[in-house]
Structure formats: C-alpha cells, structure tokens
Design a protein around this motif. Structure first.
Motif, PDB file in Angstrom:
ATOM      1  N   MET A   1       0.850  -1.161   0.000  1.00 56.49           N
ATOM      2  CA  MET A   1       0.000   0.000   0.000  1.00 56.49           C
ATOM      3  C   MET A   1       0.901   1.230   0.000  1.00 56.49           C
ATOM      4  O   MET A   1       1.909   1.271   0.690  1.00 56.49           O
ATOM      5  N   ASP A   2       0.545   2.198  -0.805  1.00 59.89           N
ATOM      6  CA  ASP A   2       1.260   3.471  -0.765  1.00 59.89           C
ATOM      7  C   ASP A   2       0.251   4.594  -0.569  1.00 59.89           C
ATOM      8  O   ASP A   2      -0.877   4.511  -1.034  1.00 59.89           O
ATOM      9  N   ILE A   3       0.683   5.603   0.167  1.00 56.50           N
ATOM     10  CA  ILE A   3      -0.191   6.734   0.492  1.00 56.50           C
ATOM     11  C   ILE A   3       0.570   8.021   0.236  1.00 56.50           C
ATOM     12  O   ILE A   3       1.715   8.167   0.665  1.00 56.50           O
ATOM     13  N   ALA A   4      -0.072   8.951  -0.450  1.00 61.40           N
ATOM     14  CA  ALA A   4       0.482  10.290  -0.637  1.00 61.40           C
ATOM     15  C   ALA A   4      -0.577  11.294  -0.210  1.00 61.40           C
ATOM     16  O   ALA A   4      -1.765  11.114  -0.491  1.00 61.40           O
ATOM     17  N   VAL A   5      -0.152  12.325   0.486  1.00 61.93           N
ATOM     18  CA  VAL A   5      -1.052  13.401   0.882  1.00 61.93           C
ATOM     19  C   VAL A   5      -0.673  14.620   0.053  1.00 61.93           C
ATOM     20  O   VAL A   5       0.472  15.070   0.080  1.00 61.93           O
ATOM     21  N   ARG A  37      -6.374   2.409  -7.226  1.00 62.05           N
ATOM     22  CA  ARG A  37      -5.938   3.671  -6.629  1.00 62.05           C
ATOM     23  C   ARG A  37      -7.174   4.490  -6.345  1.00 62.05           C
ATOM     24  O   ARG A  37      -8.119   4.500  -7.126  1.00 62.05           O
ATOM     25  N   CYS A  38      -7.149   5.208  -5.243  1.00 61.88           N
ATOM     26  CA  CYS A  38      -8.262   6.085  -4.892  1.00 61.88           C
ATOM     27  C   CYS A  38      -7.715   7.454  -4.493  1.00 61.88           C
ATOM     28  O   CYS A  38      -6.724   7.543  -3.766  1.00 61.88           O
ATOM     29  N   VAL A  49      -4.268   7.010  -2.440  1.00 62.06           N
ATOM     30  CA  VAL A  49      -3.868   5.740  -1.855  1.00 62.06           C
ATOM     31  C   VAL A  49      -4.031   4.631  -2.888  1.00 62.06           C
ATOM     32  O   VAL A  49      -5.000   4.601  -3.632  1.00 62.06           O
ATOM     33  N   GLY A  50      -3.023   3.776  -2.934  1.00 63.79           N
ATOM     34  CA  GLY A  50      -3.054   2.657  -3.868  1.00 63.79           C
ATOM     35  C   GLY A  50      -2.788   1.358  -3.147  1.00 63.79           C
ATOM     36  O   GLY A  50      -2.066   1.326  -2.146  1.00 63.79           O
ATOM     37  N   SER A  51      -3.380   0.305  -3.657  1.00 66.28           N
ATOM     38  CA  SER A  51      -3.220  -0.977  -2.995  1.00 66.28           C
ATOM     39  C   SER A  51      -3.286  -2.099  -4.005  1.00 66.28           C
ATOM     40  O   SER A  51      -4.092  -2.065  -4.924  1.00 66.28           O
ATOM     41  N   GLY A  52      -2.454  -3.085  -3.795  1.00 67.23           N
ATOM     42  CA  GLY A  52      -2.503  -4.262  -4.637  1.00 67.23           C
ATOM     43  C   GLY A  52      -3.371  -5.337  -4.025  1.00 67.23           C
ATOM     44  O   GLY A  52      -4.379  -5.733  -4.584  1.00 67.23           O
ATOM     45  N   THR A  53      -3.020  -5.783  -2.838  1.00 69.30           N
ATOM     46  CA  THR A  53      -3.696  -6.932  -2.251  1.00 69.30           C
ATOM     47  C   THR A  53      -4.574  -6.592  -1.048  1.00 69.30           C
ATOM     48  O   THR A  53      -5.267  -7.461  -0.541  1.00 69.30           O
ATOM     49  N   VAL A  54      -4.549  -5.364  -0.590  1.00 69.18           N
ATOM     50  CA  VAL A  54      -5.345  -4.981   0.579  1.00 69.18           C
ATOM     51  C   VAL A  54      -6.806  -4.801   0.154  1.00 69.18           C
ATOM     52  O   VAL A  54      -7.096  -4.049  -0.769  1.00 69.18           O
TER      53      VAL A  54
END
Length: 87
Positions: A1-5, A37-38, A49-54
C-alpha cells in the motif's frame, strides 16, 4: 500500500468526479492491473492511496483513521510522541 497526501481538494482538479465514498468521504477510484488507486477528498487535502492486495474494506479503515494537522492552526498540531509513536 502506498499513500500520498497532496495539498488541495481533488474536486478542484479537471476530470475528478467522485464515484464512491471511502470512510464517508468522496473518492474517485480506478482499477489497475495490480489493484486500485483512490483519490479521497479531505477538503484541504487529497489522500491518494493505492493498494494491490489490501481489500477495499481494510483500505477504508486506514483512510478513516487518518487525521491531519493544519499548518496555520497550532491547535491541530500533534505532540511528537503522538505523531511518531515508538520513535
């Protein structure tokens, strides 16, 4: 998971349209080959926020737990031990 603000609301960006809510906030999500990605609207901020398996439900819990300090409002600032637990 990656998160950017990111600074600013995504609703002010050309082409942004909320297609769902995430943790009660407007969000635009895109399905990708390896997940999704959302971009979530936090008013003054965008959480990308992006996620592969979450699973989406878990991702929504992470987004729901987020809170942000506002630079111009010291009442919203965090003590270092709260901001960085176990440092």
């Amino acid at each position: 998971m990656d998160i950017a603000v990111l600074d600013g609301s995504p609703s002010k960006r050309a082409g942004w349209r909320a297609d769902r809510t995430m943790a009660g906030r407007p969000a635009q999500c895109t399905d990708l080959v390896d997940g999704y990605r959302c971009a979530v609207d936090f008013g003054e901020f965008t959480v990308d926020v992006g996620s592969g398996t979450v699973p989406r439900a878990e991702l929504a819990k992470v987004v729901a737990s987020m809170s942000f300090a506002v630079w111009g409002d010291p009442a919203t600032w965090y003590d270092i031990d709260a901001a960085i637990p176990g440092r």
